[in-house]
Every structure is written in structure tokens, then in C-alpha cells.
Scaffold this motif. Structure first.
Motif, PDB file in Angstrom:
ATOM      1  N   ILE A   1     -31.149  43.280  -5.407  1.00  0.00           N
ATOM      2  CA  ILE A   1     -30.388  44.004  -6.420  1.00  0.00           C
ATOM      3  C   ILE A   1     -31.372  44.869  -7.190  1.00  0.00           C
ATOM      4  O   ILE A   1     -32.238  44.355  -7.902  1.00  0.00           O
ATOM      5  N   HIS A   2     -31.247  46.194  -7.073  1.00  0.00           N
ATOM      6  CA  HIS A   2     -32.176  47.114  -7.732  1.00  0.00           C
ATOM      7  C   HIS A   2     -31.401  48.091  -8.605  1.00  0.00           C
ATOM      8  O   HIS A   2     -30.495  48.785  -8.127  1.00  0.00           O
ATOM      9  N   THR A   3     -31.762  48.164  -9.886  1.00  0.00           N
ATOM     10  CA  THR A   3     -31.201  49.159 -10.778  1.00  0.00           C
ATOM     11  C   THR A   3     -32.267  49.552 -11.789  1.00  0.00           C
ATOM     12  O   THR A   3     -33.401  49.044 -11.741  1.00  0.00           O
ATOM     13  N   LYS A   4     -31.924  50.456 -12.708  1.00  0.00           N
ATOM     14  CA  LYS A   4     -32.837  50.885 -13.760  1.00  0.00           C
ATOM     15  C   LYS A   4     -32.061  51.044 -15.055  1.00  0.00           C
ATOM     16  O   LYS A   4     -30.900  51.464 -15.050  1.00  0.00           O
ATOM     17  N   ASN A   5     -32.725  50.691 -16.160  1.00  0.00           N
ATOM     18  CA  ASN A   5     -32.148  50.921 -17.494  1.00  0.00           C
ATOM     19  C   ASN A   5     -30.775  50.280 -17.652  1.00  0.00           C
ATOM     20  O   ASN A   5     -29.915  50.788 -18.389  1.00  0.00           O
ATOM     21  N   ALA A   6     -30.560  49.172 -16.965  1.00  0.00           N
ATOM     22  CA  ALA A   6     -29.274  48.485 -17.028  1.00  0.00           C
ATOM     23  C   ALA A   6     -29.489  47.010 -16.712  1.00  0.00           C
ATOM     24  O   ALA A   6     -30.360  46.656 -15.912  1.00  0.00           O
ATOM     25  N   PRO A   7     -28.700  46.116 -17.325  1.00  0.00           N
ATOM     26  CA  PRO A   7     -28.896  44.680 -17.139  1.00  0.00           C
ATOM     27  C   PRO A   7     -28.389  44.169 -15.793  1.00  0.00           C
ATOM     28  O   PRO A   7     -27.535  44.792 -15.150  1.00  0.00           O
ATOM     29  N   ILE A   8     -28.921  43.017 -15.410  1.00  0.00           N
ATOM     30  CA  ILE A   8     -28.463  42.285 -14.226  1.00  0.00           C
ATOM     31  C   ILE A   8     -28.188  40.858 -14.657  1.00  0.00           C
ATOM     32  O   ILE A   8     -29.025  40.226 -15.310  1.00  0.00           O
ATOM     33  N   GLU A   9     -27.019  40.351 -14.289  1.00  0.00           N
ATOM     34  CA  GLU A   9     -26.683  38.964 -14.607  1.00  0.00           C
ATOM     35  C   GLU A   9     -25.819  38.385 -13.499  1.00  0.00           C
ATOM     36  O   GLU A   9     -25.150  39.116 -12.762  1.00  0.00           O
ATOM     37  N   GLY A  10     -25.860  37.039 -13.389  1.00  0.00           N
ATOM     38  CA  GLY A  10     -25.008  36.404 -12.400  1.00  0.00           C
ATOM     39  C   GLY A  10     -25.656  35.206 -11.744  1.00  0.00           C
ATOM     40  O   GLY A  10     -26.726  34.740 -12.154  1.00  0.00           O
ATOM     41  N   THR A  11     -24.993  34.714 -10.698  1.00  0.00           N
ATOM     42  CA  THR A  11     -25.433  33.532  -9.961  1.00  0.00           C
ATOM     43  C   THR A  11     -25.701  33.921  -8.514  1.00  0.00           C
ATOM     44  O   THR A  11     -24.848  34.543  -7.860  1.00  0.00           O
ATOM     45  N   PHE A  12     -26.885  33.535  -8.027  1.00  0.00           N
ATOM     46  CA  PHE A  12     -27.315  33.931  -6.687  1.00  0.00           C
ATOM     47  C   PHE A  12     -27.765  32.688  -5.915  1.00  0.00           C
ATOM     48  O   PHE A  12     -28.434  31.809  -6.462  1.00  0.00           O
ATOM     49  N   ASN A  13     -27.422  32.668  -4.616  1.00  0.00           N
ATOM     50  CA  ASN A  13     -27.815  31.585  -3.721  1.00  0.00           C
ATOM     51  C   ASN A  13     -28.505  32.201  -2.508  1.00  0.00           C
ATOM     52  O   ASN A  13     -27.918  33.022  -1.805  1.00  0.00           O
ATOM     53  N   THR A  14     -29.751  31.811  -2.266  1.00  0.00           N
ATOM     54  CA  THR A  14     -30.509  32.405  -1.175  1.00  0.00           C
ATOM     55  C   THR A  14     -31.220  31.340  -0.357  1.00  0.00           C
ATOM     56  O   THR A  14     -31.649  30.312  -0.895  1.00  0.00           O
ATOM     57  N   SER A  15     -31.357  31.624   0.945  1.00  0.00           N
ATOM     58  CA  SER A  15     -32.092  30.728   1.829  1.00  0.00           C
ATOM     59  C   SER A  15     -33.310  31.411   2.437  1.00  0.00           C
ATOM     60  O   SER A  15     -33.999  30.804   3.259  1.00  0.00           O
ATOM     61  N   SER A  16     -33.586  32.658   2.039  1.00  0.00           N
ATOM     62  CA  SER A  16     -34.754  33.361   2.565  1.00  0.00           C
ATOM     63  C   SER A  16     -35.470  34.138   1.472  1.00  0.00           C
ATOM     64  O   SER A  16     -36.637  33.859   1.170  1.00  0.00           O
ATOM     65  N   SER A  17     -34.784  35.139   0.860  1.00  0.00           N
ATOM     66  CA  SER A  17     -35.452  35.937  -0.169  1.00  0.00           C
ATOM     67  C   SER A  17     -34.431  36.506  -1.140  1.00  0.00           C
ATOM     68  O   SER A  17     -33.295  36.825  -0.765  1.00  0.00           O
ATOM     69  N   LEU A  18     -34.860  36.622  -2.387  1.00  0.00           N
ATOM     70  CA  LEU A  18     -34.049  37.209  -3.455  1.00  0.00           C
ATOM     71  C   LEU A  18     -34.942  38.125  -4.274  1.00  0.00           C
ATOM     72  O   LEU A  18     -36.002  37.709  -4.746  1.00  0.00           O
ATOM     73  N   ASP A  19     -34.506  39.376  -4.437  1.00  0.00           N
ATOM     74  CA  ASP A  19     -35.276  40.372  -5.187  1.00  0.00           C
ATOM     75  C   ASP A  19     -34.351  40.999  -6.223  1.00  0.00           C
ATOM     76  O   ASP A  19     -33.429  41.738  -5.873  1.00  0.00           O
ATOM     77  N   ILE A  20     -34.585  40.694  -7.504  1.00  0.00           N
ATOM     78  CA  ILE A  20     -33.792  41.241  -8.604  1.00  0.00           C
ATOM     79  C   ILE A  20     -34.724  42.085  -9.455  1.00  0.00           C
ATOM     80  O   ILE A  20     -35.677  41.575 -10.046  1.00  0.00           O
ATOM     81  N   THR A  21     -34.441  43.391  -9.525  1.00  0.00           N
ATOM     82  CA  THR A  21     -35.358  44.299 -10.198  1.00  0.00           C
ATOM     83  C   THR A  21     -34.584  45.281 -11.061  1.00  0.00           C
ATOM     84  O   THR A  21     -33.654  45.947 -10.580  1.00  0.00           O
ATOM     85  N   THR A  22     -34.990  45.399 -12.320  1.00  0.00           N
ATOM     86  CA  THR A  22     -34.485  46.430 -13.211  1.00  0.00           C
ATOM     87  C   THR A  22     -35.610  46.794 -14.175  1.00  0.00           C
ATOM     88  O   THR A  22     -36.750  46.335 -14.033  1.00  0.00           O
ATOM     89  N   SER A  23     -35.287  47.622 -15.182  1.00  0.00           N
ATOM     90  CA  SER A  23     -36.282  47.977 -16.194  1.00  0.00           C
ATOM     91  C   SER A  23     -35.564  48.352 -17.470  1.00  0.00           C
ATOM     92  O   SER A  23     -34.414  48.828 -17.450  1.00  0.00           O
ATOM     93  N   ASN A  24     -36.247  48.088 -18.603  1.00  0.00           N
ATOM     94  CA  ASN A  24     -35.714  48.451 -19.925  1.00  0.00           C
ATOM     95  C   ASN A  24     -34.339  47.851 -20.187  1.00  0.00           C
ATOM     96  O   ASN A  24     -33.522  48.429 -20.915  1.00  0.00           O
ATOM     97  N   ALA A  25     -34.077  46.692 -19.595  1.00  0.00           N
ATOM     98  CA  ALA A  25     -32.799  46.018 -19.777  1.00  0.00           C
ATOM     99  C   ALA A  25     -32.981  44.542 -19.444  1.00  0.00           C
ATOM    100  O   ALA A  25     -33.842  44.175 -18.638  1.00  0.00           O
ATOM    101  N   PRO A  26     -32.162  43.664 -20.036  1.00  0.00           N
ATOM    102  CA  PRO A  26     -32.344  42.223 -19.836  1.00  0.00           C
ATOM    103  C   PRO A  26     -31.874  41.751 -18.465  1.00  0.00           C
ATOM    104  O   PRO A  26     -31.031  42.376 -17.816  1.00  0.00           O
ATOM    105  N   VAL A  27     -32.423  40.609 -18.071  1.00  0.00           N
ATOM    106  CA  VAL A  27     -32.005  39.896 -16.862  1.00  0.00           C
ATOM    107  C   VAL A  27     -31.668  38.472 -17.262  1.00  0.00           C
ATOM    108  O   VAL A  27     -32.463  37.792 -17.926  1.00  0.00           O
ATOM    109  N   ALA A  28     -30.478  38.017 -16.866  1.00  0.00           N
ATOM    110  CA  ALA A  28     -30.055  36.641 -17.117  1.00  0.00           C
ATOM    111  C   ALA A  28     -29.371  36.134 -15.859  1.00  0.00           C
ATOM    112  O   ALA A  28     -28.238  36.524 -15.549  1.00  0.00           O
TER     113      ALA A  28
END
Length: 266
Positions: A64-91
């Protein structure tokens, strides 16, 4: 003018396996509702400059890639998870599953100039629900960072890299964690608060041993190691290449050496 795009996936009684799902929709807010009967080999979202909310998502590789905007939620992974943003919160809440002691499940969560909060639960898919390998990287800057590990299987490998600047960082590890650790700060003191009365997660009646050492003046750099040690070995010591090594350090090195490929950063 308002434009909304809705993607509906067919529901069924059995789990539907989706090989790939990807969007590249700048300036579109993304909301992923519950998908209880769908799993994804790869799931990639690129909604630059708009927020992402994920109710519950299951996938092998998720990005999940964005900019200047928040990312939130529930994720389930068995290999890789990449959560990236900037200038905004992550929960986020993350469930990571591992079925290989030599090839870790990788989790990366990062932002800049905003708070980062994550609950992580690590699970082994081996029959005895022990073991597994995990690499977790969490980075932000100029804002607080808080990482809470809710579950970690016994005898599992965890490599954690948590970083922020000009703000406090707090990490809560499970009693199953074993091995060396190092904390380094430039403003706030480094504090290690082990629970020495915790119960042995493997049910073997072992005792928790945590060695903590402050380096230099003040409390800016703290390092040590943690291990579960049987009662008759708590005072054991052994020599390694001419240096005195605690039993807990030796146990961790022995466990890592079982895996010839070792760890790679997330």
C-alpha cells in the motif's frame, strides 16, 4: 464533480483465490471492505495523495503506497507487507504468518513527520505452532512511534528495526522474544523494563533472564540480551573465541546458526 469507482468481487461459500489485484489511481480515496472469502497472491494499491482504509485483507504479498495521506486498517500476510506513506499517520493491525525458519515473513511500515502506531501478531503455521521467522521494519520521523507485539510463537526468530527522530519510541515485545537488543537515543533516555516474572511461553518452567548494560555516559545507549533458561543452567557460562559469553547469548546464536541463510533486512 464526483467520481466513484466500485469493484465488486463475487462471494461464495468457499474461499476464492485471486492471483493479483492492483490499482494506480492517484487522488482517489481507497476503501477496502471485509473480504472474508477472498485471499490474494499479490495486492497492490497506489492512491497517491489520498487515504487508504482497509477493513480486513488477507494476502501473500501486500503493498500500500500513498503520499500525504493516512493509512489504517487490518492486514494479514504470509510473505510480505509494505505500507508506505509520508506526512500522515499510520495506524494498522498486522497478523503475520510464517512457515519457514530460514526465509522470514517481512513487514515494513513507514511514514515521515507523523505518528506511527501498529499492533503486530506473529504466528507460526507449523503443526506445533512454534518456530517461524519474521523481519519487521517500522520507520517514521519527528513524531512518536509505538509498536505493540500482541503475540509471538516460542522458538521463533524476530529481527526488528524501529526508528524515529525527535520524538519518543515505545516497543512492547512478547515474552517469547529471545536474543540481543540495542536501544539508542539522542534526546530521551533508553529504558528497558523486562517482566522477569513472565511465564515460560513454551511451558517448560524456565526462568526469564535479561541482561541490560548502559554504554557510555547517561542512558542514551542500552544493549543486552534476553533468554529463557532452565533452572540448572542459570549460572552457566561458556567461552567463545576467547570472550566470555552468557548462556542466553549462546542460545540465540545457536538458534540462528540452524538457518544457513540467516536473516535479511525487511
Amino acid at each position: 464533480m464526483f467520481i466513484a469507482i466500485t469493484v465488486s468481487l463475487p462471494e461464495g461459500k468457499q474461499v476464492t483465490h485471486v492471483p493479483r489485484f492492483e490499482t494506480s489511481l492517484p487522488y482517489f480515496r481507497h476503501t477496502i471492505h471485509e473480504l472474508p472469502t477472498h485471499t490474494f497472491d499479490s495486492f497492490f494499491l497506489h492512491p497517491f495523495h489520498r487515504p487508504v482504509h482497509v477493513k480486513d485483507l488477507v494476502g501473500d504479498k501486500i503493498a500500500i503506497h500513498t503520499k500525504n495521506a493516512p493509512i489504517e486498517g487490518t492486514f494479514n500476510t504470509s510473505s510480505s507487507l509494505d505500507i508506505t506513506t509520508s506526512n500522515a499517520p499510520v495506524a494498522v493491525k498486522i497478523n503475520a504468518f510464517s512457515q519457514n525458519n530460514c526465509h522470514p515473513t517481512k513487514v515494513k511500515v513507514q511514514t515521515k513527520n507523523s505518528v506511527l502506531f501498529s499492533d503486530l501478531s506473529l504466528f507460526s503455521t507449523f503443526e506445533n505452532q512454534t518456530g517461524g521467522a519474521f523481519c519487521v521494519k517500522t520507520h517514521t520521523s519527528n513524531s512518536p512511534l509505538e509498536i505493540n507485539f500482541k503475540h509471538q510463537p516460542p522458538d521463533s526468530h524476530l529481527k526488528l528495526d524501529a526508528h524515529t527522530s525527535n520524538s519518543p519510541a515505545r516497543v512492547h515485545l512478547q515474552p517469547a522474544f529471545e536474543g540481543p537488543f540495542k536501544l539508542k537515543t539522542s534526546i530521551f533516555p533508553s529504558i528497558v523494563a523486562p517482566d522477569l516474572d513472565a511465564k515460560d511461553p513454551a511451558g517448560l518452567g524456565r526462568k526469564r533472564v535479561v541482561n541490560v548494560k548502559t554504554i557510555g555516559h547517561g542512558a542514551g545507549v542500552v544493549q543486552g540480551d534476553a533468554a529463557w533458561v532452565s533452572e540448572d543452567r542459570r549460572c552457566c557460562r561458556r567461552h567463545h573465541r576467547g570472550d566470555r559469553t552468557t548462556l542466553s547469548e549462546w542460545m540465540f546464536r545457536r538458534r540462528i546458526h540452524r538457518c544457513t541463510s540467516g536473516f535479511e533486512p525487511a
